[in-house]
Enzyme design. Structure first.
Site, PDB file in Angstrom:
ATOM      1  CE1 TYR A   8      33.766  53.329  19.264  1.00 35.56           C
ATOM      2  CE2 TYR A   8      32.377  51.936  20.635  1.00 35.56           C
ATOM      3  CZ  TYR A   8      32.547  52.744  19.521  1.00 35.56           C
ATOM      4  OH  TYR A   8      31.481  52.960  18.683  1.00 35.56           O
TER       5      TYR A   8
ATOM      6  CG  LEU B 100      20.851  60.337  24.551  1.00 34.42           C
ATOM      7  CD1 LEU B 100      21.548  59.988  25.867  1.00 34.42           C
ATOM      8  CD2 LEU B 100      19.383  60.665  24.800  1.00 34.42           C
ATOM      9  CB  ALA B 101      21.402  65.362  19.847  1.00 36.83           C
TER      10      ALA B 101
ATOM     11  N   GLY C 191      23.930  65.793  23.943  1.00 35.14           N
ATOM     12  CA  GLY C 191      23.412  66.693  24.950  1.00 35.14           C
ATOM     13  C   GLY C 191      22.887  68.016  24.414  1.00 35.14           C
TER      14      GLY C 191
END
Length: 302
Positions: free
Chosen positions: A41, A212-213, A215
Site C-alpha cells: 500500500y 462500501l462499494a 461510494g
C-alpha cells in the site's frame, strides 16, 4: 491503503503522518480497533506513516489489532507485477513490515493473493517460523477459494483465521453463488462455489474489502438499480437514525458468516460515518435485508 501520500516513490511528509493520525483517532473514537495494511500500500508508505504515529503515541500499540498482508510484488519500471509467496520472500516481507510499522509483532498476517508457483510446505515452514519467533501471532489469506485454503491448511498445525474477499452490496457474486444453483445464471457467476460455506464451517472469518462499494450507493450512481438502491439505503438510514454507510455495512454483518467489513477509507468523516456498524448490532429485518439485495440486483430471485 489511503494513508501515506501518493503511489509514487516520493517520500511522505509531516502532513501525511498527521493525516494518518487523524484517521486512527477517528477509528478509535468510532469503536474500531483493527487496522488492515499490506506491504504494497502506497509502496510501503502506508505502513510507514502508521508506524510514525505508533512511535509518537505511547500505549497506542497495546490498544489495537494490527493486520498486514504480503504476497504481491508491484510493477517496477519495465518489470511487471507478480505474486510471490515463496517462504523466503514471506520472511523478508514481514521483516520489512515490522520495521516500517515500528512494532515487535504483527497480530494477523494475510497472504495477499494466490501464487500459482507456491509450495504449501514452503509457505507453512515460513509461517511456523514467524509464529515460533513471536513475530506474527495469527495467519490468514486473502482472495483465496476454499480449495486453496484447505490445501494450505493441511500443512499447518494452527488454524488460518481469516479470508479477505471483495464483498459488498455491489459485489454480490459471493452471495449469489449460493442461490443460483441449478439455474442458467449459475455458470456466469464466476465466484468459487463453496468458499463462503467452507469458511463458515471452519471458523475462517470473512473480511470484506470494498465493503462500501467505492461510494456507489452513497455518492455516484450510474444505473437505475444503483439510483434505486441509493434511495433505499438513505431511507433506511433515516428511519433507523444512522448513516447510509452504516446500512451498507449492516447488510454484510447481518449475514450468518459474521462478515467483518473493511472500511477502507482514510477520511475521518467517512470513518466516523461507520461508527454504528462497530457499536450497534445490525438493525435490518429479514425483509429489509432482502429489499436491499433485490433492489441492488435489479431483478427478482430465480
Amino acid at each position: 491503503m489511503a494513508l501515506g501520500g501518493s503511489w509514487e516513490s516520493d517520500a511522505y511528509g509531516p502532513a501525511d503522518i498527521d493525516a494518518a493520525e487523524a484517521a486512527i483517532e477517528a477509528a478509535l473514537d468510532s469503536g474500531i480497533d483493527t487496522f488492515d495494511h499490506a506491504d504494497i500500500y502506497r509502496r510501503g508508505k502506508a505502513e510507514a506513516v502508521f508506524g510514525e504515529v505508533l512511535a509518537r503515541t505511547p500505549g497506542l500499540r497495546e490498544r489495537i489489532v494490527l493486520q498486514t498482508k504480503c504476497g504481491i510484488r508491484l510493477a517496477d519500471g519495465e518489470r511487471p507485477g507478480i505474486y510471490d509467496l515463496r517462504g523466503a520472500t514471506i520472511l523478508r516481507r514481514v521483516e520489512e513490515s515490522l520495521a516500517r510499522l515500528r512494532t515487535d509483532a504483527i497480530d494477523v498476517l494475510l497472504l495477499h493473493r494466490p501464487d500459482p508457483l507456491a509450495d504449501p510446505e514452503d509457505i507453512a515452514a515460513a509461517l511456523a517460523s514467524l509464529r515460533e519467533q513471536g513475530l506474527v501471532h495469527r495467519f490468514g489469506v486473502s482472495n483465496m477459494n476454499a480449495a486453496q485454503i484447505a490445501r494450505l491448511q493441511r500443512h499447518l498445525d494452527f488454524p488460518l483465521v481469516a479470508n479477505q474477499l471483495e464483498m459488498s452490496l455491489d459485489r454480490r457474486d459471493w452471495l449469489e453463488d449460493g442461490v443460483l444453483v441449478n439455474t442458467p445464471a449459475a455458470a456466469a457467476g464466476g465466484f468459487p462455489s463453496g468458499t463462503v460455506e467452507y469458511c463458515l464451517d471452519r471458523g475462517v472469518r470473512l473480511q470484506a474489502w470494498g465493503a462500501l462499494a467505492q461510494g456507489r450507493f452513497t455518492g455516484r450512481q450510474e444505473s437505475p438499480a444503483e439510483r434505486a438502491t441509493a434511495r433505499l439505503v438513505a431511507a433506511l438510514a433515516e428511519a433507523k437514525g444512522t448513516t447510509p454507510e452504516t446500512v451498507l455495512l449492516w447488510w454484510l454483518q447481518r449475514h450468518p458468516a459474521g462478515i467483518a467489513p473493511v472500511v477502507g477509507s482514510g477520511r475521518p468523516e467517512r470513518i466516523r460515518a461507520c461508527r454504528d456498524a462497530a457499536l450497534r448490532e445490525p438493525d435490518l429485518t429479514h425483509e429489509e435485508w432482502y429489499d436491499l439485495w433485490l433492489t441492488a440486483r435489479g431483478a427478482p430471485l430465480p
